[in-house]
Structure formats: structure tokens, C-alpha cells
Design an enzyme around this catalytic site. Structure first.
Site, mmCIF file in Angstrom:
data_model
loop_
_atom_site.group_PDB
_atom_site.id
_atom_site.type_symbol
_atom_site.label_atom_id
_atom_site.label_comp_id
_atom_site.label_asym_id
_atom_site.label_seq_id
_atom_site.Cartn_x
_atom_site.Cartn_y
_atom_site.Cartn_z
ATOM 1 C CG ASP A 22 -1.452 0.933 1.552
ATOM 2 O OD1 ASP A 22 -2.363 1.617 0.743
ATOM 3 O OD2 ASP A 22 -1.858 1.846 2.255
ATOM 4 C CG ASP A 24 -2.218 7.674 0.191
ATOM 5 O OD1 ASP A 24 -0.753 8.438 0.338
ATOM 6 O OD2 ASP A 24 -2.713 7.575 -0.382
#
Length: 228
Positions: A22, A24
């Protein structure tokens, strides 16, 4: 009185054939931008901004809007999400790498890995550039999928692009939605940062300084974690 002692936690060791990352909250700290933009959006819609910020992380914007404004037509969410994405892409003030992310990404440079993010391609590029992190060659962005996290589609697409069975992948995530998506894909999940601990990841680290990456002779990836 005897001196107090502390016992160090033994490092956890995990192996995988590929890593799915991922962006953020996991490798890029964009919380300042996310909170600025979504605070303003919540206030404009008469919502409690603190409550809204508890559900924004890890999802595409339209999916967050659908949760917070459940009676609003999806067409309005999609239109407003385009405006939100433009604002977030233009605002990179305070975007920095998560602790340890530069060394972590450098260690992965020749190993199988992919970015799997709820950001679209323009936002992902803006934030990775602002954080001075290399963009993985393989990436699954918002445009790539039909369903936002916590749906597992993005992680399954990342595994397929790398040619690796989902069970042989390890996901790095920070949010409830992302952790649920990785688990639904049949993958082990390393939770990164304070948001992750409460959502049942396979292992949890405070940041990426706690992760050592090594290539094994058989081509697999060995991760040594100082777990939180």
C-alpha cells in the site's frame, strides 16, 4: 531493591515470493494532506470531521463518501471524488516517507514487488515523487480496479501481475480497509504504524525501520521484523 530489567522481543521472520505495498500510511506519510482535504469536505457537508477521518484511510474517495453520505447517489460521489483527487494531487505539503521507507524500497529494487494503492495514477505519482521514493514497475491504482479496498481485487491483481500465488505474497498495509483486503485475498499482512495494530494483521511494526529485507538463495524474500 533489584534493578529492573526488560526483555527484548525476538524478531519475527517471514518468507514470501513477492511483496504488495500500500502507499498512503505504509510507505508514504500523507496524513497531513488527507486530513486537510477531508476535514474541509466533512465540514462542508455538515459532518463531524473527526468521525469522518476515522473512515477515510485506505479507501477510494467515492467509497468513503458512500459510507459517510449513504443516501446520496453514487454519481454525485464519483463526481465529487474527481474534485477531491485533483485537490489532493496538487497538495503535497507535508508529504514525506514513512520512517525507514527509503532503505526498504532500495532493498526491494531487484525483488518481486508491486504497489497496490487506492490512489489514482496521478496522485500516486505526485506522492511518491514528493516523498522521493522510487515508483515500483508494477502498480495497481484506482483506475485498475472495479472495487475499492476492503475488496481484495487490487491485491489479487498485483499477485497475478507478478505471477505469484496469493498465498505466497505478503501485504504491507496501515488501514482497516487495506488489512481486510489483504486477508480476503488470502495473503499475510504486515501492519505498519499506529492505525494497523487494532485490525488483526499477521504482524505489526511501528514503521519500516523495523523491517529488514533479504533475498534468499531460492529466490524468495526473507523479512526480519522487530514487531511492535
Amino acid at each position: 531493591m533489584p534493578a529492573s530489567t526488560t526483555t527484548a522481543t525476538a524478531p519475527a521472520v517471514l518468507t514470501a515470493k513477492a511483496l504488495l505495498l500500500d502507499m498512503d500510511g505504509t510507505i508514504v506519510n500523507s496524513d497531513a494532506v488527507v486530513e486537510r482535504c477531508w476535514y474541509d469536505w466533512a465540514v462542508a457537508h455538515g459532518l463531524d470531521p473527526e468521525a469522518a477521518l476515522k473512515v477515510v484511510h485506505g479507501r477510494q474517495g467515492y467509497a468513503t463518501m458512500a459510507i459517510l453520505l449513504p443516501d446520496r447517489p453514487m454519481e454525485e460521489n464519483l463526481a465529487e471524488n474527481a474534485v477531491m483527487l485533483a485537490r489532493e494531487t496538487a497538495d503535497t505539503e507535508g508529504v514525506v516517507p514513512i520512517g525507514g521507507a527509503p532503505a526498504f524500497m532500495a532493498a526491494l529494487s531487484t525483488l518481486p514487488h508491486a504497489l497496490v494503492t487506492s490512489a489514482d495514477a496521478a496522485l500516486a505519482t505526485a506522492r511518491m515523487t514528493a516523498a522521493a521514493l522510487p515508483m515500483p514497475e508494477i502498480r495497481v491504482t484506482a483506475e485498475s480496479v472495479q472495487a475499492s479496498k476492503p475488496d481484495p481485487e487490487g491485491f489479487l491483481m498485483g499477485a497475478a501481475a507478478l505471477g505469484v500465488d496469493p498465498a505466497d505474497c505478503i501485504v504491507f498495509e496501515d488501514s482497516a480497509a487495506g488489512i481486510a483486503a489483504g486477508q480476503a485475498a488470502g495473503m499475510r499482512v504486515i501492519g505498519v504504524g499506529p492505525r494497523a495494530a487494532a485490525h488483526g494483521p499477521t504482524a505489526h511494526v511501528l514503521d519500516l525501520t523495523a523491517v529488514a529485507v533479504a533475498a534468499s538463495p531460492d529466490g524468495s524474500i526473507t523479512l526480519t521484523l522487530q514487531t511492535a
